[in-house]
Design a protein around this motif. Structure first.
Motif, mmCIF file in Angstrom:
data_model
loop_
_atom_site.group_PDB
_atom_site.id
_atom_site.type_symbol
_atom_site.label_atom_id
_atom_site.label_comp_id
_atom_site.label_asym_id
_atom_site.label_seq_id
_atom_site.Cartn_x
_atom_site.Cartn_y
_atom_site.Cartn_z
ATOM 1 N N ARG A 391 0.823 -1.209 0.000
ATOM 2 C CA ARG A 391 0.000 0.000 0.000
ATOM 3 C C ARG A 391 0.858 1.261 0.000
ATOM 4 N N GLU A 392 2.166 1.077 0.135
ATOM 5 C CA GLU A 392 3.042 2.238 0.192
ATOM 6 C C GLU A 392 3.419 2.679 -1.229
ATOM 7 N N ILE A 393 4.118 3.803 -1.286
ATOM 8 C CA ILE A 393 4.469 4.405 -2.567
ATOM 9 C C ILE A 393 5.982 4.581 -2.637
ATOM 10 N N GLY A 394 6.572 4.080 -3.688
ATOM 11 C CA GLY A 394 8.019 4.269 -3.843
ATOM 12 C C GLY A 394 8.499 3.611 -5.123
ATOM 13 N N ASP A 395 9.693 3.987 -5.547
ATOM 14 C CA ASP A 395 10.273 3.384 -6.747
ATOM 15 C C ASP A 395 10.513 1.890 -6.500
ATOM 16 N N THR A 396 10.466 1.120 -7.581
ATOM 17 C CA THR A 396 10.723 -0.318 -7.444
ATOM 18 C C THR A 396 11.687 -0.775 -8.540
ATOM 19 N N ASP A 397 12.206 -1.986 -8.345
ATOM 20 C CA ASP A 397 13.058 -2.567 -9.379
ATOM 21 C C ASP A 397 12.378 -3.790 -9.991
ATOM 22 N N HIS A 398 11.061 -3.788 -9.973
ATOM 23 C CA HIS A 398 10.317 -4.876 -10.614
ATOM 24 C C HIS A 398 8.992 -4.314 -11.136
ATOM 25 N N MET A 399 8.238 -5.173 -11.836
ATOM 26 C CA MET A 399 7.026 -4.729 -12.523
ATOM 27 C C MET A 399 5.747 -5.160 -11.799
ATOM 28 N N VAL A 400 5.883 -5.850 -10.678
ATOM 29 C CA VAL A 400 4.677 -6.428 -10.082
ATOM 30 C C VAL A 400 4.162 -5.506 -8.980
ATOM 31 N N SER A 401 3.818 -4.290 -9.384
ATOM 32 C CA SER A 401 3.414 -3.295 -8.404
ATOM 33 C C SER A 401 2.501 -2.256 -9.050
ATOM 34 N N GLU A 402 1.571 -1.774 -8.240
ATOM 35 C CA GLU A 402 0.713 -0.663 -8.675
ATOM 36 C C GLU A 402 1.093 0.628 -7.959
ATOM 37 N N THR A 403 2.341 0.708 -7.576
ATOM 38 C CA THR A 403 2.819 1.857 -6.798
ATOM 39 C C THR A 403 2.650 3.184 -7.542
ATOM 40 N N LEU A 404 2.796 3.151 -8.874
ATOM 41 C CA LEU A 404 2.708 4.414 -9.621
ATOM 42 C C LEU A 404 1.282 4.963 -9.605
ATOM 43 N N ILE A 405 0.310 4.061 -9.608
ATOM 44 C CA ILE A 405 -1.096 4.493 -9.546
ATOM 45 C C ILE A 405 -1.378 5.090 -8.170
ATOM 46 N N ARG A 406 -0.896 4.422 -7.136
ATOM 47 C CA ARG A 406 -1.080 4.965 -5.777
ATOM 48 C C ARG A 406 -0.406 6.337 -5.663
ATOM 49 N N GLY A 407 0.759 6.436 -6.271
ATOM 50 C CA GLY A 407 1.486 7.705 -6.218
ATOM 51 C C GLY A 407 0.709 8.820 -6.904
ATOM 52 N N MET A 408 0.141 8.513 -8.064
ATOM 53 C CA MET A 408 -0.620 9.534 -8.799
ATOM 54 C C MET A 408 -1.812 10.011 -7.977
ATOM 55 N N TYR A 409 -2.488 9.078 -7.315
ATOM 56 C CA TYR A 409 -3.667 9.488 -6.538
ATOM 57 C C TYR A 409 -3.293 10.178 -5.239
ATOM 58 N N GLU A 410 -2.124 9.881 -4.697
ATOM 59 C CA GLU A 410 -1.655 10.658 -3.551
ATOM 60 C C GLU A 410 -1.526 12.126 -3.971
ATOM 61 N N TYR A 411 -0.919 12.336 -5.121
ATOM 62 C CA TYR A 411 -0.773 13.695 -5.650
ATOM 63 C C TYR A 411 -2.140 14.298 -5.969
ATOM 64 N N TRP A 412 -2.974 13.502 -6.593
ATOM 65 C CA TRP A 412 -4.321 13.951 -6.979
ATOM 66 C C TRP A 412 -5.092 14.457 -5.763
ATOM 67 N N ARG A 413 -5.021 13.681 -4.680
ATOM 68 C CA ARG A 413 -5.759 14.077 -3.468
ATOM 69 C C ARG A 413 -5.227 15.386 -2.914
ATOM 70 N N LYS A 414 -3.892 15.557 -2.926
ATOM 71 C CA LYS A 414 -3.321 16.818 -2.431
ATOM 72 C C LYS A 414 -3.822 17.996 -3.253
ATOM 73 N N GLN A 415 -3.930 17.805 -4.548
ATOM 74 C CA GLN A 415 -4.363 18.905 -5.411
ATOM 75 C C GLN A 415 -5.859 19.171 -5.297
ATOM 76 N N MET A 416 -6.617 18.122 -5.166
ATOM 77 C CA MET A 416 -8.075 18.225 -5.298
ATOM 78 C C MET A 416 -8.780 18.453 -3.968
ATOM 79 N N GLU A 417 -8.119 18.113 -2.878
ATOM 80 C CA GLU A 417 -8.835 18.138 -1.600
ATOM 81 C C GLU A 417 -8.465 19.326 -0.737
ATOM 82 N N ASP A 418 -7.590 20.214 -1.253
ATOM 83 C CA ASP A 418 -7.262 21.364 -0.393
ATOM 84 C C ASP A 418 -8.315 22.443 -0.520
#
Lengths: 418, 104, 156
Positions: A391-418
């Protein structure tokens, strides 16, 4: 929340993190309007085109930022300007051609006349008409043409690519992209002149963010794109990395094609059919180019407006052009480099058969986005899961992760919810 | 050819420090009276579809009514944007009460 | 003009439409010469002399690979096609080769759906008269649509 079936007024996140994404972010028109304002018109640099599309003075191309029509034009001084395609007088979208060459812009309704920077030059009958020795009508004495130009956007050019923003306060383009992504941007656009090969355009009936997510999702290619797996182009053990900028809004999926063959481990989900061979191997006639510096595929998402594609020898920009919460136009601009041999141009064109609305490994992306949107619309109180790789967000050295989607929505929430 | 002077109007038809439009052998001509002298140019602007005689004469320049481009009435020179092309001028002569124009 | 050739050509166009509408892909492939060109290209690219196409196949091998792709690998919503093809216009004619064009409209109907105008354009063709009958040496489908409605799977 998933047990409730009432439809919320706006997206409700049932976790502190972004591993579960409310369907409402894709179905709510008000949210969409807010996204246009906060993500496309403020604070962000959006893609408008390539310098190679407008090589001559006066060349222009009409395109959009978010849902606002803009014109990218090379002025008389050779500089590239981006102006909004709305007349200062009565608001008409006056430019109807998709591309062309102009000395000036004239709105046909009342012939208001602008230079190629968008400055108002003249207004018909500004001083009225002469009649019986008197002057009648006209604009008020205090009318100042300088106050009534077209909206002029800030423009940034790097490596032959043109970005613009309506926001006069936005950080610089380089700061916006950030050093992590700039590295991959400059790899693809390293100063060589680009050669325009042409366009592919598709209208996808789904929310625009789904396309960003598609290119932040390394989970699906080996599963949805059976073609990749069948012909050995995608393998789960390909060396790969997922990287983001510090805000987690932009990302790059970087992969290097493995040697392949029967000894290597392939994804267990779709079996690699060893006996399957293309009748015509030229679809995958890959030639390693020096500028790759290793990776055979780098897929970048520059939030919110563009995807930069290198898939072996096929390079393109993919421009996201929303129209409403449930549809976007997806415009692919394929290009090569000025020093390409004829064979390399042929190769890029042949490999382009993999991509675009008819592409072997892209046609299905548009389809699944359409059906995802259908699912969201019928169940707007529900949410999707993006928990692969934790559930965390960070760079990875493999492809079996949805971290980039979580990262985008973390940013999205900061922009949209203030 | 050399002295193809044509009578175009009476001098008092042109108001002081103003402009009128006339038609001479199928051409649209703008006639100006400025500081007591008569000048002539093509009447159709080199930029938009407009008659300079509907415009405003000031300081020896005619301002087109459509997009406020300005021409020097003596030389025909385009003085500002959005004009990119000068306007043609004609020689004039006053013979008594008549204005004559040299059509080349 | 040779009326017999014109009728043959007209019949050939209608057979082509029938094959793609019925998804008879083997028959579709057999309507082409070995070294054929088959291209589906936006009018914008075509008119600006930009080489990019939505689909650009050279030779029967690529046609076969495309059919394998659409029948075995590409996931998509199933749909039916219905082609309405105009009478051909012969531009030049020799005993071996016909340069000709015809307008087409393709309607798409999905399983739960209503027919919609999917793709409208013009075939720009070079057709070879062979001992095995007429074969397409080159077909460029130049479509007017600015946008493809999501994805284009089947040949048109």
């Amino acid at each position: 929340m998933s047990n409730e079936t009432h439809i919320p007024m706006r997206p409700v996140w049932d976790q502190p993190d972004t591993s579960r994404i409310p369907f409402k972010v894709y179905t709510d028109e008000q949210t969409h309007q807010k996204e246009l304002e906060k993500l496309f018109y403020q604070n962000h640099w959006c893609y408008v085109g390539l310098e190679a599309e407008i090589p001559e003075h006066g060349d222009f191309k009409r395109t959009v930022i978010g849902e606002r029509s803009v014109i990218m034009v090379r002025g008389a001084d050779g500089e590239i300007n981006v102006v909004e395609n709305v007349c200062a007088h009565r608001g008409m979208r006056f430019c109807r051609k998709k591309h062309g060459n102009a000395k000036e812009f004239v709105c046909p309704y009342h012939q208001w006349n602008y230079d190629l920077k968008g400055n108002l030059q003249g207004v018909p009958f500004r001083r009225g008409v002469k009649q019986d020795g008197q002057v009648k009508g006209g604009m008020p004495k205090d009318f100042k043409p300088a106050d009534h130009g077209l909206t002029q956007l800030r423009v940034a050019q790097r490596g032959g690519v043109v970005f613009a923003t309506f926001d006069q306060e936005a950080e610089s383009f380089e700061d916006f992209v950030g050093p992590e992504m700039l590295h991959y941007f400059d790899r693809m656009f390293n100063g060589r002149k680009l050669k325009l090969l042409g366009y592919n355009k598709q209208r996808i009936p789904g929310n625009w963010k789904l396309m960003m997510e598609n290119i932040k999702d390394p989970y699906h290619p080996g599963l949805l794109h059976t073609w990749f797996v069948t012909f050995g182009l995608w393998r789960a053990d390909n060396r790969s990395e997922l990287k983001m900028d510090k805000h987690h809004r932009h990302a790059a999926m970087i992969s290097t094609r493995g040697e392949g063959g029967k000894n290597a481990q392939t994804t267990g989900v779709s079996s690699f059919k060893e006996e399957m061979k293309l009748h015509d191997p030229r679809f995958l006639d890959v030639e390693v180019e020096p500028w790759w510096n290793g990776p055979t595929a780098v897929m970048m998402t520059l939030f919110p407006s563009v995807i930069l594609q290198q898939q072996v020898n096929s390079v393109s920009t993919r421009h996201i052009q929303p129209n409403g919460h449930d549809s976007f136009d997806f415009v692919w601009t394929h290009f090569g480099y000025e020093d390409d041999t004829e064979e390399m141009t042929e190769r890029r064109l042949r490999q382009a058969n993999l991509f675009g609305p008819a592409g072997f490994v892209s046609a299905d992306d548009g389809e699944v986005i359409e059906f995802s949107q259908e699912g969201f619309e019928q169940k707007p109180f529900h949410r999707s899961l993006a928990e692969l790789g934790g559930r965390e967000i960070g760079d990875t050295d493999h492809m079996v992760s949805e971290t980039l989607i979580r990262g985008m929505y973390e940013y999205w929430r900061k922009q949209m919810e203030d | 050819m050399s002295d193809n002077w044509i009578k175009v109007t009476a001098l008092d038809e042109i108001p002081d420090d103003d402009v009128i439009g006339v038609s001479v052998e199928g051409r649209q001509i703008a006639l100006y009276k400025y500081e007591g002298e008569v000048f002539a140019t093509d009447n159709v602007c080199t930029h938009g579809q407009a008659l300079l005689s509907d415009g405003f004469l000031e300081d020896g320049e005619i301002e087109c009514p459509l997009h406020q481009g300005r021409f020097c009435i003596k030389s025909g020179k385009a003085m500002c944007d959005p004009l990119t092309e000068d306007v043609r001028t004609y020689d004039t002569r006053v013979d008594g009460e008549e204005v004559l124009l040299l059509i080349g | 003009m040779n009326m017999e050739i014109y009728l043959q050509l007209t019949q050939f166009y209608q057979e082509y439409a029938a094959n793609v509408d019925a998804a008879e892909w083997d028959s579709w492939i057999e309507m082409f010469t070995e070294d054929c060109t088959y291209r589906i290209q936006a009018r914008e690219n075509h008119e600006r002399n930009l080489p990019m196409a939505a689909l650009s196949l050279e030779g029967k091998g690529m046609l076969k690979d495309r059919i394998y792709g659409i029948t075995e690998t590409i996931f998509h919503d199933p749909y039916m096609q219905n082609h309405v093809v105009s009478a051909p216009r012969i531009k030049s004619l020799t005993p071996e080769l016909i340069d000709c064009e015809a307008n087409y409209a393709v309607f798409r109907t999905k399983n739960d759906g209503i027919a919609q105008v999917f793709n409208v354009g013009r075939y720009i063709d070079r057709i070879r008269n062979t001992p095995d009958g007429l074969k397409i040496e080159s077909r460029i489908c130049v479509f007017d649509n600015d946008m493809i409605l999501n994805s284009l799977i089947y040949p048109i």
